[in-house]
Scaffold this motif. Structure first.
Motif, mmCIF file in Angstrom:
data_model
loop_
_atom_site.group_PDB
_atom_site.id
_atom_site.type_symbol
_atom_site.label_atom_id
_atom_site.label_comp_id
_atom_site.label_asym_id
_atom_site.label_seq_id
_atom_site.Cartn_x
_atom_site.Cartn_y
_atom_site.Cartn_z
ATOM 1 N N ILE A 1 -0.003 -5.052 3.296
ATOM 2 C CA ILE A 1 -1.459 -4.921 3.235
ATOM 3 C C ILE A 1 -2.131 -5.315 4.538
ATOM 4 O O ILE A 1 -3.228 -4.870 4.806
ATOM 5 C CB ILE A 1 -2.065 -5.701 2.052
ATOM 6 C CG1 ILE A 1 -1.888 -7.206 2.217
ATOM 7 C CG2 ILE A 1 -1.499 -5.241 0.739
ATOM 8 C CD1 ILE A 1 -2.716 -7.982 1.199
ATOM 9 N N VAL B 1 0.858 -1.180 0.000
ATOM 10 C CA VAL B 1 0.000 0.000 0.000
ATOM 11 C C VAL B 1 0.897 1.233 0.000
ATOM 12 O O VAL B 1 1.574 1.524 0.977
ATOM 13 C CB VAL B 1 -0.932 -0.005 1.223
ATOM 14 C CG1 VAL B 1 -1.751 1.269 1.270
ATOM 15 C CG2 VAL B 1 -1.835 -1.213 1.186
ATOM 16 N N LEU C 1 -7.780 -1.875 -2.014
ATOM 17 C CA LEU C 1 -7.602 -3.010 -1.106
ATOM 18 C C LEU C 1 -8.837 -3.205 -0.232
ATOM 19 O O LEU C 1 -9.314 -4.329 -0.046
ATOM 20 C CB LEU C 1 -6.362 -2.760 -0.233
ATOM 21 C CG LEU C 1 -6.038 -3.820 0.801
ATOM 22 C CD1 LEU C 1 -5.839 -5.164 0.136
ATOM 23 C CD2 LEU C 1 -4.788 -3.440 1.575
ATOM 24 N N ASP D 1 -4.261 2.599 -3.643
ATOM 25 C CA ASP D 1 -4.015 1.248 -3.136
ATOM 26 C C ASP D 1 -4.920 0.946 -1.943
ATOM 27 O O ASP D 1 -5.496 -0.132 -1.832
ATOM 28 C CB ASP D 1 -2.553 1.112 -2.700
ATOM 29 C CG ASP D 1 -1.602 1.256 -3.865
ATOM 30 O OD1 ASP D 1 -2.059 1.107 -5.002
ATOM 31 O OD2 ASP D 1 -0.418 1.533 -3.621
ATOM 32 N N ALA E 1 3.195 -7.531 -0.841
ATOM 33 C CA ALA E 1 1.950 -7.560 -0.091
ATOM 34 C C ALA E 1 2.184 -8.054 1.335
ATOM 35 O O ALA E 1 1.551 -7.591 2.277
ATOM 36 C CB ALA E 1 0.936 -8.451 -0.798
#
Lengths: 308, 240
Positions: A134, A60, A69, A65, A86
């Motif tokens: 993430i 991110v 997400l 993003d 990630a």
């Protein structure tokens, strides 16, 4: 009924998506059981359809993003953090050490190949101030690091999600798949800045070259050391390093090199510290690494001068 | 009894397990080019072979894991969700993050370290706390250093939670630091130690070193009030 898969790419290089396509004929076998409802590399689907499995690549880095997400998470049942970016933030995690305005300046204005006049701030989504894996934004169900993960592990991971009884994948380091033999050796000095060594049968550590194979999770089947290049640790740290607060990349490598060749451990640790942005490149933005009491990335990279 | 198994396919024949084992459990079979478990009864489960093994080829069953070591829940969460084939021992660890035990363990050490430091450095005790706080400020990575004192306060509140609950009230160069939740105060209460001892001195200076380094100022203590519920410090901010 087939299980549905939706994928999304955030700040990454899209290499992980290409690795999905790299399943080749295995992809056909996989398609008997699953159906892709959204995969940016193969089909044009802008929306976020409901799916059983969500695969997210990249860290991110920008506002886009974060929004993408969260949308993915709300539409999928099982979310897989796919690829090192990630899971641990990946190489863009080095952005932690610099302000995002510095990053933009360096990439678009002050670089030697830039005209110095154009900047992408007209239509581009602005960068966030830091890079995060993430799982700092949404909960993640399965982690599959690798840069990219080898198709063998991608197929195995998807099988493991679909069938709870399917065999799990290996949790061993890269060395477990490496064909080189680790031997004791004498009169060896630390070879700084080298990525390869003469003897193709013997481990890099035995020849004085720093290889991160023993401290890196095997999600690649060891292609680099088998073909003559030292491991750069692209799949992120091995399980023991992630789990145990007192273990660290540089100390474990130094200890093993010391036992094999007699090279002083402080030689190795200080070499790794001097090149921290290289040796810690892939997991720098993950709390699993930067929160370790022994990891002083800011100090090693000289970024603390900003604080003084 | 502890049983040891060696994954012969994963083994890279480094023989480091033979070297490191304190009780000489392993011997190296140079014909097969593999280590063997020669004296399994000698193993007392220190797991140093497992730690040094570059390919994680040595598995122990029946070894007592030291669950009282604190494991970060963030990290154990990642490890438990990697879909790996041998999660048994890691699952044990993930279920026992051992925060309470780790806190008890740290408490004992903190008390004795505080006493030893006071005996050894005496009047230099505040400097020790200050230096430790300054190094904390350089150690914790953050995407950018705080631009001013307010940002430094925000960061400090975040970094010291949940063991410490901090509040800052700034009026130009005068600062009031209010410490509500405090790990040290809890420890003093538990051990019947009066407040204002070496641990309090160390903590205050630690905090002031941390804030000072981040905000490029020096914080000078004017008055300190300590009570069983909360402690507050009047501080003068000196700009460097």
């Amino acid at each position: 009924m087939k299980a549905t898969i939706a994928t999304e790419w955030l700040s990454g290089c899209s290499g992980c998506h290409v690795a999905v396509v790299d399943l080749h004929e295995k992809l056909l076998g996989l398609l008997e059981n699953v159906e892709f409802v959204r995969i940016p590399v193969l089909m044009d689907e802008k929306d976020y359809p409901e799916a059983d499995i969500g695969i997210v690549e990249g860290a991110v880095r920008s506002e886009h993003d974060r929004v993408a997400l969260k949308k993915m998470r709300s539409k999928v049942k099982t979310l897989i953090a796919f690829g090192t970016c990630a899971v641990y933030g990946g190489p863009s995690g080095i952005g932690w050490l610099h302000e995002s305005s510095d990053v933009m300046n360096c990439a678009y204005r002050s670089g030697p190949t830039n005209s110095g006049t154009e900047s992408p701030d007209m239509n581009a989504v602005p960068l966030e101030e830091c890079v995060v894996p993430i799982d700092e934004v949404v909960p993640v169900d399965i982690y599959l690091p690798g840069c990219p993960p080898h198709p063998y592990f991608i197929a195995a991971a998807i099988k493991a999600v679909l069938d709870p009884c399917a065999p799990r994948i290996t949790g061993k380091p890269v060395c477990s798949d490496c064909t080189r033999k680790m031997r004791k050796s004498e009169n060896i000095t630390l070879k700084r800045g080298e990525l390869t060594a003469e003897d193709q049968e013997i481990c890099f550590l035995s020849q004085g070259v720093v290889c991160l194979g023993s401290v890196t999770l095997n999600r690649c089947l060891a292609p680099c050391p088998k073909r003559g290049t030292a491991c750069s640790g692209c799949a992120g740290p091995s399980l023991d390093i992630v789990n145990e607060p007192q273990l660290d990349i540089r100390t474990l490598v130094a200890k093993r090199m010391n036992m094999l060749t007699g090279i002083d451990t402080t030689d190795v640790t200080s070499y790794i510290e001097q090149n921290a942005k290289t040796f810690y490149a892939y997991a720098l933005a993950s709390p699993a690494i930067y929160k370790k009491p022994t990891v002083e990335i800011m100090e090693w990279t000289g970024e603390t001068t900003k604080l003084n | 009894m502890i049983t040891i198994s060696i994954d012969e396919k994963a083994c890279v024949s480094c023989s480091l397990c033979v070297d490191i084992c304190p009780t000489k459990v392993f011997s190296f079979n140079s014909v097969k080019d593999l280590p063997e478990v020669a004296l399994p009864k000698e193993c007392f489960g220190c797991l140093s072979c497992s730690e040094i093994c570059p390919s994680d080829a040595i598995q122990h069953t029946g070894a007592a894991l030291s669950s009282c070591f604190h494991h970060d829940t963030y990290c154990t969460n990642i490890v438990s969700k990697l879909a790996v084939s041998e999660p048994a021992s890691f699952e044990d660890i993930a279920s026992a993050t051992g925060l309470d035990e780790a806190m008890r363990d740290i408490s004992v050490r903190l008390l004795s370290v505080g006493t030893v430091l006071k005996d050894v450095v005496g009047a230099g005790l505040p400097s020790v706390g200050l230096m430790a706080g300054r190094s904390l400020a350089t150690q914790l990575p953050r995407y950018r250093p705080p631009k001013n004192l307010e940002e430094a306060f925000e960061l400090a509140i975040k970094e010291f939670a949940p063991a410490w609950g901090l509040e800052f009230k700034q009026d130009s160069d005068n600062l009031k630091v209010c410490v509500k939740e405090c790990f040290v105060r809890g420890l003093c209460k538990q051990e019947n130690i009066s407040l204002g001892g070496e641990l309090c001195v160390l903590f205050f200076n630690y905090l002031s070193g941390y804030l000072g380094k981040m905000s490029k100022t020096q914080l000078k203590l004017v008055t300190a009030e300590r009570s069983a519920e909360s402690c507050s410090y009047e501080v003068k901010i000196m700009h460097r």
